[in-house]
Scaffold this motif. Structure first.
Motif, short mmCIF file in Angstrom:
data_model
loop_
_atom_site.label_atom_id
_atom_site.label_comp_id
_atom_site.label_asym_id
_atom_site.label_seq_id
_atom_site.Cartn_x
_atom_site.Cartn_y
_atom_site.Cartn_z
N ARG A 13 0.83 -1.22 0.00
CA ARG A 13 0.00 0.00 0.00
C ARG A 13 0.86 1.27 0.00
N GLU A 14 2.00 1.23 0.67
CA GLU A 14 2.88 2.40 0.73
C GLU A 14 3.67 2.60 -0.55
N ALA A 15 3.88 1.54 -1.32
CA ALA A 15 4.74 1.62 -2.49
C ALA A 15 4.02 1.98 -3.79
N ILE A 16 2.81 1.47 -3.98
CA ILE A 16 2.09 1.71 -5.23
C ILE A 16 0.61 1.95 -4.94
N PRO A 17 -0.05 2.71 -5.81
CA PRO A 17 -1.49 2.88 -5.64
C PRO A 17 -2.20 1.58 -6.04
N ILE A 18 -3.07 1.10 -5.18
CA ILE A 18 -3.74 -0.16 -5.46
C ILE A 18 -5.25 0.01 -5.46
N THR A 19 -5.91 -0.85 -6.22
CA THR A 19 -7.36 -0.93 -6.24
C THR A 19 -7.82 -2.00 -5.27
N HIS A 20 -7.04 -3.08 -5.19
CA HIS A 20 -7.40 -4.22 -4.34
C HIS A 20 -6.12 -4.97 -3.99
N VAL A 21 -6.07 -5.51 -2.77
CA VAL A 21 -4.94 -6.34 -2.37
C VAL A 21 -5.44 -7.42 -1.43
N GLU A 22 -4.90 -8.62 -1.61
CA GLU A 22 -5.16 -9.74 -0.71
C GLU A 22 -3.82 -10.38 -0.39
N VAL A 23 -3.58 -10.60 0.90
CA VAL A 23 -2.36 -11.29 1.33
C VAL A 23 -2.80 -12.50 2.13
N GLU A 24 -2.39 -13.67 1.68
CA GLU A 24 -2.81 -14.91 2.32
C GLU A 24 -1.60 -15.66 2.88
N ASP A 25 -1.65 -15.96 4.17
CA ASP A 25 -0.60 -16.76 4.81
C ASP A 25 -0.94 -18.23 4.55
N ASN A 26 -0.14 -18.88 3.73
CA ASN A 26 -0.36 -20.29 3.38
C ASN A 26 0.51 -21.22 4.20
N SER A 27 1.03 -20.73 5.32
CA SER A 27 1.96 -21.52 6.11
C SER A 27 1.40 -21.91 7.48
N SER A 28 0.10 -21.93 7.59
CA SER A 28 -0.56 -22.28 8.86
C SER A 28 -0.16 -21.33 9.99
N GLY A 29 0.09 -20.09 9.65
CA GLY A 29 0.35 -19.08 10.66
C GLY A 29 1.79 -18.84 11.05
N CYS A 30 2.74 -19.57 10.50
CA CYS A 30 4.13 -19.38 10.92
C CYS A 30 4.83 -18.25 10.16
N GLY A 31 4.18 -17.72 9.11
CA GLY A 31 4.75 -16.58 8.39
C GLY A 31 5.87 -16.93 7.44
N GLU A 32 5.89 -18.13 6.92
CA GLU A 32 6.96 -18.55 6.01
C GLU A 32 6.52 -18.68 4.55
N LYS A 33 5.20 -18.60 4.27
CA LYS A 33 4.71 -18.81 2.92
C LYS A 33 3.50 -17.91 2.68
N TYR A 34 3.63 -17.02 1.70
CA TYR A 34 2.56 -16.07 1.41
C TYR A 34 2.20 -16.07 -0.07
N ALA A 35 0.93 -15.79 -0.32
CA ALA A 35 0.43 -15.57 -1.67
C ALA A 35 -0.25 -14.21 -1.66
N VAL A 36 0.01 -13.41 -2.67
CA VAL A 36 -0.61 -12.10 -2.75
C VAL A 36 -1.32 -11.92 -4.09
#
Length: 90
Positions: A13-36
């Protein structure tokens, strides 16, 4: 300390103007795998590779701290088209 979905979203959000963003933690909460999913006018006229390079650069420090990162980058028009339901024959 693991990267959070909120930190990734804030950096986008700070770097580029966005219309929509979704960030999904695919690592069961450990913060090691993300999909955006990022929708921005900044992607207009750019190839998929150029879009991904742009995102990789703006999230460089976050990506360095995680194991896996996938992204989908769309223009607002592409996002709108993707949100239309499948056409059914009448």
């Amino acid at each position: 300390m693991p990267v959070t979905a909120g930190e990734i979203e804030q950096a986008i959000r700070e770097a580029i103007p966005i219309t929509h963003v979704e960030v999904e933690d695919n690592s069961s909460g450990c913060g090691e795998k993300y999909a955006v999913l990022i929708v921005s006018k900044e992607f207009e006229g750019k190839t998929t590779l150029a879009r991904h390079r742009m995102v990789n650069q703006l999230l460089k420090s976050q990506i360095a701290q995680i194991h896996a990162f996938t992204q989908k980058t769309l223009t607002p028009q592409q996002w709108e088209e993707s949100q239309k339901g499948p056409k059914t024959a009448a």
